[in-house]
Structure formats: structure tokens, C-alpha cells
Design an enzyme around this catalytic site. Sequence first.
Site, PDB file in Angstrom:
ATOM      1  N   ASN A 118       0.764  -1.367   0.012  1.00 48.57           N
ATOM      2  CA  ASN A 118       0.043  -0.167  -0.104  1.00 48.57           C
ATOM      3  C   ASN A 118       0.781   1.083   0.098  1.00 48.57           C
ATOM      4  OD1 ASN A 118       0.472  -0.973   2.661  1.00 48.57           O
ATOM      5  ND2 ASN A 118      -0.945   0.338   3.514  1.00 48.57           N
ATOM      6  N   GLU A 136       0.544   5.167   0.739  1.00 45.64           N
ATOM      7  CA  GLU A 136      -0.402   6.221   1.307  1.00 45.64           C
ATOM      8  C   GLU A 136      -0.131   7.747   0.870  1.00 45.64           C
ATOM      9  OE1 GLU A 136      -0.938   5.560   5.606  1.00 45.64           O
ATOM     10  OE2 GLU A 136      -1.912   3.610   4.838  1.00 45.64           O
ATOM     11  N   CYS A 177      -4.227   0.944  -2.068  1.00 49.35           N
ATOM     12  CA  CYS A 177      -4.255  -0.354  -1.673  1.00 49.35           C
ATOM     13  C   CYS A 177      -3.150  -1.383  -2.254  1.00 49.35           C
ATOM     14  CB  CYS A 177      -5.562  -1.109  -1.503  1.00 49.35           C
ATOM     15  SG  CYS A 177      -6.671  -0.439  -0.515  1.00 49.35           S
ATOM     16  N   GLU A 200      -3.284  -4.157  -2.988  1.00 47.93           N
ATOM     17  CA  GLU A 200      -3.560  -5.068  -4.046  1.00 47.93           C
ATOM     18  C   GLU A 200      -3.909  -4.476  -5.602  1.00 47.93           C
ATOM     19  OE1 GLU A 200      -4.914  -4.734  -0.975  1.00 47.93           O
ATOM     20  OE2 GLU A 200      -6.284  -6.057  -0.308  1.00 47.93           O
ATOM     21  N   CYS A 257     -10.217  -5.035   0.359  1.00 47.22           N
ATOM     22  CA  CYS A 257     -11.428  -4.275   0.581  1.00 47.22           C
ATOM     23  C   CYS A 257     -12.339  -4.316  -0.705  1.00 47.22           C
ATOM     24  CB  CYS A 257     -10.893  -2.924   0.618  1.00 47.22           C
ATOM     25  SG  CYS A 257     -10.291  -1.793  -0.715  1.00 47.22           S
ATOM     26  N   CYS A 292     -10.698  -2.814  -4.042  1.00 47.04           N
ATOM     27  CA  CYS A 292      -9.757  -4.013  -4.530  1.00 47.04           C
ATOM     28  C   CYS A 292     -10.562  -5.229  -5.192  1.00 47.04           C
ATOM     29  CB  CYS A 292      -8.846  -4.368  -3.413  1.00 47.04           C
ATOM     30  SG  CYS A 292      -7.717  -2.848  -3.079  1.00 47.04           S
TER      31      CYS A 292
HETATM   32  N1  THU Z   1      -5.299  -1.431   2.492  1.00 41.75           N
HETATM   33  C1  THU Z   1      -4.808  -1.999   1.616  1.00 41.75           C
HETATM   34  O1  THU Z   1      -3.636  -2.046   1.070  1.00 41.75           O
HETATM   35  N2  THU Z   1      -5.747  -3.150   1.256  1.00 41.75           N
HETATM   36  C2  THU Z   1      -6.832  -3.656   1.832  1.00 41.75           C
HETATM   37  O2  THU Z   1      -7.533  -4.211   1.168  1.00 41.75           O
HETATM   38  C3  THU Z   1      -7.608  -2.776   2.830  1.00 41.75           C
HETATM   39  C4  THU Z   1      -6.788  -1.471   3.171  1.00 41.75           C
HETATM   40  C5  THU Z   1      -4.545  -0.158   2.937  1.00 41.75           C
HETATM   41  C6  THU Z   1      -5.099   1.084   2.470  1.00 41.75           C
HETATM   42  C7  THU Z   1      -4.685   2.108   3.687  1.00 41.75           C
HETATM   43  O3  THU Z   1      -3.257   2.409   3.171  1.00 41.75           O
HETATM   44  C8  THU Z   1      -4.554   1.142   4.936  1.00 41.75           C
HETATM   45  O4  THU Z   1      -4.657  -0.075   4.287  1.00 41.75           O
HETATM   46  C9  THU Z   1      -5.398   1.446   5.755  1.00 41.75           C
HETATM   47  O5  THU Z   1      -6.859   1.373   5.248  1.00 41.75           O
END
Ligand code: THU
Length: 162
Positions: free
Chosen positions: A61, A63, A72, A74, A111, A114
Site C-alpha cells: 500500500n 499512502e 491499497c 492489491e 477491501c 480492490c
Molecule cells: N489497505 C490495503 O492495502 N488493502 C486492503 O484491502 C485494505 C486497506 C490499505 C489502505 C491504507 O493504506 C491502509 O491499508 C489502511 O486502510
Amino acid sequence: MIKESSVIYNYYQNENDIPEDEKTLIKKALQARENAYARYSDFMVGAAILMEDGTIVTGNNQENAAYPSGLCAERVTIYHAGAMYPNMKMLKLAVVGGMRGCDVDTPVAPCGACRQAILEYSQKQGAPIEIIFAGTKTAPAIKVDDIEDLLPFCFGKDFLQK
Ligand code: THU
């Protein structure tokens, strides 16, 4: 009329339950997770995709101070795979995650956004992508054979036809 749908999935309690190729993929996702750029949430996620020719594409991920601009693990990974290997099938996707510095046993499921992205590539290639997800260790892990197991009643390309 009431109808019922159910999901069949593998639950891997221990590392020994996991087939070798999937164990390797989870470990690659765990390695990728170490490079997650998660300074705002501290929730670190890694992903790895096994391509048809054996190549493994990884991501994590990313940010951003403008929060919604982040992405994310994925989607970082699957878009990278789609960009690099547009004509190659994706066989399996592994996802791992948990808060920085914590041990997490509960498998972290992709999520909703994704799931939608995974559905797109699965429909594009006309073949399912198996999804394996874990916490911050190789096991416990869960595997589903198809994104539609995680996204029933999905919206996909077929709705956009006249
Ligand atoms: N996140 C993912 O990388 N994948 C997911 O399926 C759920 C959330 C990340 C997004 C963000 O950087 C952090 O987790 C918190 O939501």
C-alpha cells in the site's frame, strides 16, 4: 422466493496445510509488506501475484497526505501486473496485512474497491484468479478460488453492453 448463496473456501490453519506455490506467494507478499508506505494509518499490506509464466509481481500500500490519493496493496500490484504483462494470465493473488509491529492471525481480506479491480482482470482474462489472504504470518490463511466468492452479485463489463 428465497434463494441462498454460500461461499466455499479453504481455511489453512497451519503452514503445513498450504500448497508450496501458495506458501511461496504468501512469503513474497510478506516481504513486499515490509516496504509498505503507510505513514498515516500504520496499517501495512503486501500483495503478490503469480503470473502464468511463473513470474511473481509484488506490491504494497502507498499512502498520501491527501488520504484518498493513496492506494491499497492489491490495486498497486494488480495494476502493475496489468501494465507490465497485459496479455498474461494472473493465476493467484496473495494478500497479507496488519498494523505495523503487531502480530495478526486474522486473515486480512481485500477491501471492496480492490475486489472490484480483481474482478475486472479476472473478466478480462476470462479465467478466475485465486485469492489467498493472511495476517502477518504465513498461516492462518484463507483461499477462495474466484473473486466472485468475495463479490457476489457483482457489477462487471457485461452490464455495459447494449
Ligand atoms: N489497505 C490495503 O492495502 N488493502 C486492503 O484491502 C485494505 C486497506 C490499505 C489502505 C491504507 O493504506 C491502509 O491499508 C489502511 O486502510
